[in-house]
Design a protein around this motif. Sequence first.
Motif, PDB file in Angstrom:
ATOM      1  N   UNK A  42       0.836  -1.200   0.000  1.00 47.43           N
ATOM      2  CA  UNK A  42       0.000   0.000   0.000  1.00 47.43           C
ATOM      3  C   UNK A  42       0.872   1.253   0.000  1.00 47.43           C
ATOM      4  N   UNK A  43       0.265   2.366  -0.349  1.00 45.89           N
ATOM      5  CA  UNK A  43       0.983   3.633  -0.347  1.00 45.89           C
ATOM      6  C   UNK A  43       0.012   4.793  -0.429  1.00 45.89           C
ATOM      7  N   UNK A  44       0.565   5.993  -0.455  1.00 48.46           N
ATOM      8  CA  UNK A  44      -0.272   7.189  -0.525  1.00 48.46           C
ATOM      9  C   UNK A  44       0.460   8.295  -1.269  1.00 48.46           C
ATOM     10  N   UNK A  45      -0.287   9.060  -2.044  1.00 52.67           N
ATOM     11  CA  UNK A  45       0.275  10.227  -2.740  1.00 52.67           C
ATOM     12  C   UNK A  45       0.570  11.310  -1.706  1.00 52.67           C
ATOM     13  N   UNK A  46       1.833  11.721  -1.609  1.00 61.44           N
ATOM     14  CA  UNK A  46       2.171  12.756  -0.628  1.00 61.44           C
ATOM     15  C   UNK A  46       2.790  13.996  -1.265  1.00 61.44           C
ATOM     16  N   UNK A  47       2.939  13.992  -2.595  1.00 65.45           N
ATOM     17  CA  UNK A  47       3.504  15.179  -3.214  1.00 65.45           C
ATOM     18  C   UNK A  47       3.463  15.137  -4.729  1.00 65.45           C
ATOM     19  N   UNK A  48       3.518  16.331  -5.316  1.00 68.40           N
ATOM     20  CA  UNK A  48       3.593  16.492  -6.779  1.00 68.40           C
ATOM     21  C   UNK A  48       4.705  17.493  -7.085  1.00 68.40           C
ATOM     22  N   UNK A  49       5.449  17.222  -8.135  1.00 65.92           N
ATOM     23  CA  UNK A  49       6.472  18.163  -8.596  1.00 65.92           C
ATOM     24  C   UNK A  49       6.402  18.214 -10.117  1.00 65.92           C
ATOM     25  N   UNK A  50       5.774  19.281 -10.620  1.00 65.95           N
ATOM     26  CA  UNK A  50       5.586  19.468 -12.053  1.00 65.95           C
ATOM     27  C   UNK A  50       4.887  18.249 -12.676  1.00 65.95           C
ATOM     28  N   UNK A  51       5.578  17.440 -13.443  1.00 64.98           N
ATOM     29  CA  UNK A  51       4.937  16.307 -14.124  1.00 64.98           C
ATOM     30  C   UNK A  51       5.237  14.972 -13.442  1.00 64.98           C
ATOM     31  N   UNK A  52       5.623  15.031 -12.185  1.00 63.42           N
ATOM     32  CA  UNK A  52       5.912  13.823 -11.429  1.00 63.42           C
ATOM     33  C   UNK A  52       5.105  13.792 -10.131  1.00 63.42           C
ATOM     34  N   UNK A  53       4.827  12.585  -9.651  1.00 59.84           N
ATOM     35  CA  UNK A  53       4.082  12.403  -8.404  1.00 59.84           C
ATOM     36  C   UNK A  53       4.884  11.508  -7.465  1.00 59.84           C
ATOM     37  N   UNK A  54       4.869  11.845  -6.175  1.00 58.22           N
ATOM     38  CA  UNK A  54       5.602  11.093  -5.169  1.00 58.22           C
ATOM     39  C   UNK A  54       4.627  10.272  -4.323  1.00 58.22           C
ATOM     40  N   UNK A  55       4.958   9.003  -4.132  1.00 55.54           N
ATOM     41  CA  UNK A  55       4.120   8.078  -3.359  1.00 55.54           C
ATOM     42  C   UNK A  55       4.949   7.502  -2.217  1.00 55.54           C
ATOM     43  N   UNK A  56       4.420   7.594  -1.001  1.00 52.90           N
ATOM     44  CA  UNK A  56       5.112   7.068   0.176  1.00 52.90           C
ATOM     45  C   UNK A  56       4.685   5.629   0.439  1.00 52.90           C
ATOM     46  N   UNK A  57       5.648   4.772   0.776  1.00 53.86           N
ATOM     47  CA  UNK A  57       5.374   3.398   1.169  1.00 53.86           C
ATOM     48  C   UNK A  57       6.477   2.966   2.134  1.00 53.86           C
ATOM     49  N   UNK A  58       6.627   1.648   2.350  1.00 56.29           N
ATOM     50  CA  UNK A  58       7.653   1.144   3.261  1.00 56.29           C
ATOM     51  C   UNK A  58       8.926   0.774   2.503  1.00 56.29           C
ATOM     52  N   UNK A  59      10.063   0.895   3.187  1.00 56.38           N
ATOM     53  CA  UNK A  59      11.336   0.591   2.537  1.00 56.38           C
ATOM     54  C   UNK A  59      11.444  -0.876   2.166  1.00 56.38           C
ATOM     55  N   UNK A  60      10.864  -1.783   2.966  1.00 59.31           N
ATOM     56  CA  UNK A  60      10.975  -3.208   2.638  1.00 59.31           C
ATOM     57  C   UNK A  60      10.107  -3.572   1.439  1.00 59.31           C
ATOM     58  N   UNK A  61       9.201  -2.677   1.039  1.00 61.25           N
ATOM     59  CA  UNK A  61       8.460  -2.841  -0.215  1.00 61.25           C
ATOM     60  C   UNK A  61       9.381  -2.515  -1.390  1.00 61.25           C
ATOM     61  N   UNK A  62      10.210  -1.511  -1.193  1.00 63.17           N
ATOM     62  CA  UNK A  62      11.096  -1.034  -2.263  1.00 63.17           C
ATOM     63  C   UNK A  62      12.316  -1.924  -2.465  1.00 63.17           C
TER      64      UNK A  62
END
Length: 283
Positions: free
Chosen positions: A76-96
């Motif tokens: 799971x994750x959540x949108x926590x930011x936008x920068x121009x044409x990109x979007x940032x999604x937060x999740x857990x490091x062990x997912x990554x």
Amino acid sequence: MITNAVAKFVLLIVMFLTFVGCSSCVNSSYLFGPSNLFRDKRRSFIKIDVYKNILLSNTSSTSEEEHEIDFRTTASGAIIGHDRELTLVATSAHVCSIRTKSQINYFVPNYSNSDSSWILVEKSNFILNDYKGNLYKAIVLKQDPTSDSCILVTAAISLPKIKISRGKPLIGARYYNIAAPMGIWDPKVIPLFEGFYLGTMRVRNDRKYSHVFSIPTKGGSSGSPILNKYGEVVGAIHSAYAGFENLCMATTHNQIYMVYRNSMQKLLKDYTKYKLIIDITNI
């Protein structure tokens, strides 16, 4: 008579201005309760499908072995930011990364991260599912294994971000979790849970402190946002107690904010590079 008329007129004006000024309150989760909070904030929830290919070899003269592991997980994750044409999604490091925690030991029990004779090559594909059912490919932008926090970056998602709380949760207060445990998720059915904040504790000596909540947690809940009554992120679930999954440990709001801030600084420096990578990835 004139005085009463003037008083009534002033009262009507005040009532009108109050109504107009509070028209935005219709979207206030705090004013209308958790049901409205869920309807609003679920638009920022992201279900993550992870596909991994792991090449693992031991180069020591006493124990030469090779392993190739392919598997799929959900998170799971959540949108926590936008920068121009990109979007940032937060999740857990062990997912990554499978390097976080001891996940690789489920497949190769004798693997040790501290043993230099082991060589691990990890390839990951992240597919993000948004509230509207759209799919996006993402890459890792920044992660912090000590807090089990990670930021993925993808092409712009035209949905609102969730604000990260700057205030600490209150012990005994009720909080809400939007998650996809065991991959249970559909654009029309997004699971919602609730529980109480119990305090902070350190899960392991090599980890930072985590928030603890009485929120049901299963595999797939990792990275899911925990929200306060204002709809702000106060934590992100990263683990639960084996055999007693009604207590979860979560990355704290401050830890999420720090990784997010470092991610934005990284984009500020290398935005063109990441934009190009995302464009190529999503072809």
